[in-house]
Write an enzyme that holds these catalytic residues in place. Sequence first.
Site, PDB file in Angstrom:
ATOM      1  N   HIS A 131      14.785  51.493 109.547  1.00  0.00           N
ATOM      2  CA  HIS A 131      14.319  50.202 109.188  1.00  0.00           C
ATOM      3  C   HIS A 131      14.830  48.874 109.512  1.00  0.00           C
ATOM      4  O   HIS A 131      14.378  48.143 109.497  1.00  0.00           O
ATOM      5  CB  HIS A 131      14.022  50.404 107.493  1.00  0.00           C
ATOM      6  CG  HIS A 131      15.195  50.158 106.678  1.00  0.00           C
ATOM      7  ND1 HIS A 131      16.266  51.027 106.590  1.00  0.00           N
ATOM      8  CD2 HIS A 131      15.625  48.722 106.009  1.00  0.00           C
ATOM      9  CE1 HIS A 131      17.325  50.425 105.797  1.00  0.00           C
ATOM     10  NE2 HIS A 131      17.039  49.231 105.508  1.00  0.00           N
ATOM     11  N   LYS A 170      14.030  44.697 110.800  1.00  0.00           N
ATOM     12  CA  LYS A 170      14.231  43.290 110.066  1.00  0.00           C
ATOM     13  C   LYS A 170      13.955  42.169 111.016  1.00  0.00           C
ATOM     14  O   LYS A 170      14.249  42.449 112.441  1.00  0.00           O
ATOM     15  CB  LYS A 170      15.790  43.393 109.731  1.00  0.00           C
ATOM     16  CG  LYS A 170      16.057  44.427 108.639  1.00  0.00           C
ATOM     17  CD  LYS A 170      17.484  44.473 108.298  1.00  0.00           C
ATOM     18  CE  LYS A 170      17.715  45.463 107.157  1.00  0.00           C
ATOM     19  NZ  LYS A 170      17.531  45.307 105.724  1.00  0.00           N
ATOM     20  N   ASP A 204      25.162  57.636 106.722  1.00  0.00           N
ATOM     21  CA  ASP A 204      24.225  57.142 106.099  1.00  0.00           C
ATOM     22  C   ASP A 204      23.925  55.864 106.877  1.00  0.00           C
ATOM     23  O   ASP A 204      22.827  54.976 106.842  1.00  0.00           O
ATOM     24  CB  ASP A 204      24.597  56.888 104.583  1.00  0.00           C
ATOM     25  CG  ASP A 204      23.644  56.054 103.834  1.00  0.00           C
ATOM     26  OD1 ASP A 204      22.441  56.500 103.750  1.00  0.00           O
ATOM     27  OD2 ASP A 204      24.070  55.088 103.160  1.00  0.00           O
ATOM     28  N   HIS A 242      21.883  53.010 111.460  1.00  0.00           N
ATOM     29  CA  HIS A 242      21.463  51.456 111.514  1.00  0.00           C
ATOM     30  C   HIS A 242      22.529  50.763 112.269  1.00  0.00           C
ATOM     31  O   HIS A 242      22.300  49.823 113.222  1.00  0.00           O
ATOM     32  CB  HIS A 242      21.686  50.986 110.302  1.00  0.00           C
ATOM     33  CG  HIS A 242      21.127  51.533 109.107  1.00  0.00           C
ATOM     34  ND1 HIS A 242      19.640  51.909 109.256  1.00  0.00           N
ATOM     35  CD2 HIS A 242      21.013  51.985 107.519  1.00  0.00           C
ATOM     36  CE1 HIS A 242      18.897  52.690 108.600  1.00  0.00           C
ATOM     37  NE2 HIS A 242      19.863  52.556 107.305  1.00  0.00           N
ATOM     38  N   LYS A 279      30.007  50.310 100.566  1.00  0.00           N
ATOM     39  CA  LYS A 279      29.517  49.974  99.139  1.00  0.00           C
ATOM     40  C   LYS A 279      30.699  49.331  98.356  1.00  0.00           C
ATOM     41  O   LYS A 279      31.834  49.719  98.510  1.00  0.00           O
ATOM     42  CB  LYS A 279      28.953  51.355  98.681  1.00  0.00           C
ATOM     43  CG  LYS A 279      27.907  52.228  99.498  1.00  0.00           C
ATOM     44  CD  LYS A 279      26.663  52.309  98.891  1.00  0.00           C
ATOM     45  CE  LYS A 279      25.541  53.021  99.563  1.00  0.00           C
ATOM     46  NZ  LYS A 279      24.400  52.178  99.952  1.00  0.00           N
TER      47      LYS A 279
HETATM   48  C1  BG6 Z   1      19.873  52.939 103.606  1.00  0.00           C
HETATM   49  C2  BG6 Z   1      20.904  53.820 102.971  1.00  0.00           C
HETATM   50  O1  BG6 Z   1      19.332  53.416 104.762  1.00  0.00           O
HETATM   51  O2  BG6 Z   1      20.055  51.595 103.922  1.00  0.00           O
HETATM   52  C3  BG6 Z   1      21.394  53.045 101.920  1.00  0.00           C
HETATM   53  O3  BG6 Z   1      20.590  55.138 102.992  1.00  0.00           O
HETATM   54  C4  BG6 Z   1      21.662  51.634 102.099  1.00  0.00           C
HETATM   55  O4  BG6 Z   1      22.606  53.706 101.615  1.00  0.00           O
HETATM   56  C5  BG6 Z   1      20.350  50.944 102.529  1.00  0.00           C
HETATM   57  O5  BG6 Z   1      21.784  50.910 100.894  1.00  0.00           O
HETATM   58  C6  BG6 Z   1      20.616  49.542 103.079  1.00  0.00           C
HETATM   59  O6  BG6 Z   1      19.471  48.808 103.500  1.00  0.00           O
HETATM   60  P1  BG6 Z   1      19.385  47.329 103.262  1.00  0.00           P
HETATM   61  O7  BG6 Z   1      18.043  47.093 103.991  1.00  0.00           O
HETATM   62  O8  BG6 Z   1      19.326  46.781 101.981  1.00  0.00           O
HETATM   63  O9  BG6 Z   1      20.377  46.677 104.067  1.00  0.00           O
END
Ligand code: BG6
Length: 486
Positions: free
Chosen positions: A175, A179, A232, A237, A336
């Site tokens: 995802h 963005k 994760d 990402h 986190k």
């Molecule tokens: C997800 C992770 O892919 O992305 C989560 O599994 C994380 O742990 C999240 O919190 C963060 O996404 P965003 O869009 O809030 O930065």
Amino acid sequence: VAVEPFDLVVFGGTGDLAHRKLFPSLFLRDRDGQLSEPSRIVGVSRSKLDRKQFRAEVKTALETYVSKTDLDKAAVSRFLDRLHFIMVDATGEAGWDDLAKLIADGLDKVRAFYLATSPDLFDDITHGLSKHNLLTPKTRVVLEKPLGRDLASAREINEAVADVLPESQIYRIDHYLGKETVQNLMALRFANVLFEPVWDSAHVDHVQITVAEKVGVEGRAGYYDKSGALRDMVQNHMLQLLCLVAMEPPSAMEADALRDEKLKVLRALKPIDDSNIRSLTVRGQYRSGAIDGKSAPAYRDELGGEESTIETFVALKAEVQTWRWAGVPFYLRTGKRLPSRVSEIVIQFREVPLSIFGAAGGFLAPNRLVIRLQPDEGVKLYLMIKDPGPGGLRFREVPLNLSFAETFKGPNPDAYERLLMDVIRGNQALFMRRDEVEAAWIWADPILESWSRLGRVPDPYTAGTWGPSAAVALIERDGRTWHEDP
Ligand code: BG6
């Protein structure tokens, strides 16, 4: 512009992702007129619900996750009318025929299946779709992360799905690629002439990528404790962000051209293994602390008091071994329970080759480009400017500041809104190809293995701080510092 009519079937249709992201995003696209009339959305899960109950659940989800000003009554009711629900046992026989019957009249439409379930079910679901003749030439299957937990399991998933579908019909979501600012990174690089000539080791000293979150594991401890920050966030990402910064210009803005270039970056990442893991990586896990004046529990307490050696923070120094980037460190950090929610990419340029202003001019801070992904999306370019006044030539670092909120007054769509519409349009550019995912695991696996072989347990850090002190040392050893907005 409206997309062509579709049937979208969401496996995991009563789950957290569907409620939080998928239905709200589909609703907002519908409200803006992007879903054409006969489009249907079918929730699928093992839960025993009827259509009415399902609609009520989705309505509550919209009320929870969509802002009040966007919840137009007529639009909500039109959206709820599109919804259907079928109970399907993904690993058994129940429900498949009902699903087939429901969408049988939609053969001409785009038929998308969104697998928002645990990856353990991807094999069963895709084979179920095939066995019950649900796959059409206009089928697209969307796979949510995590795509495996290492190379072997990722390959297994990819093999299973490839068994029934060609790559051109498979959409692996990351995802972050949806963005707005991430796509803007490509605009910045390839729609402007200014940056590309200095986008290399001759002009760039180093790159920093930070994805910091304030939240803890948010009730996902079961998943998270088998995963950790490297799996994760970094393997997917953060490596995708790194790829967009480091890749060569693709020959066209076309899915495979783009993905070919990203793949080359992933393959050029310098391996991290037992020989260099100590100097190149930091693992951390939060202890209790405070964020914004509120106390925050330790990770272990969020797990229910169990001991755990899973990392909730990673910092590492990567290197892209290409002519363009040789010798330029890419410092990555994510965690986190850090002090603020901020994701940004920093391109730190080199110093001017010579100061002609002498000691009186003071220090000339090298230029720095900061691309803020969230929140407060924007781009800042730090320049040296003469201090105003008659007092001689003194310089000061000042940012040219482009704030998206100020420049573009409109709403900032969620990544899933864009990505879901791309699935319907059949545009794979912002989805990961099989070889990319596997190349990312080929780099990440040895780090995980080496941590485990060498018994590297995470260093503790207090919730509300920027991770273990070793993360600061990682970059300061090289005479550099993590970027902080002045
Ligand atoms: C997800 C992770 O892919 O992305 C989560 O599994 C994380 O742990 C999240 O919190 C963060 O996404 P965003 O869009 O809030 O930065």
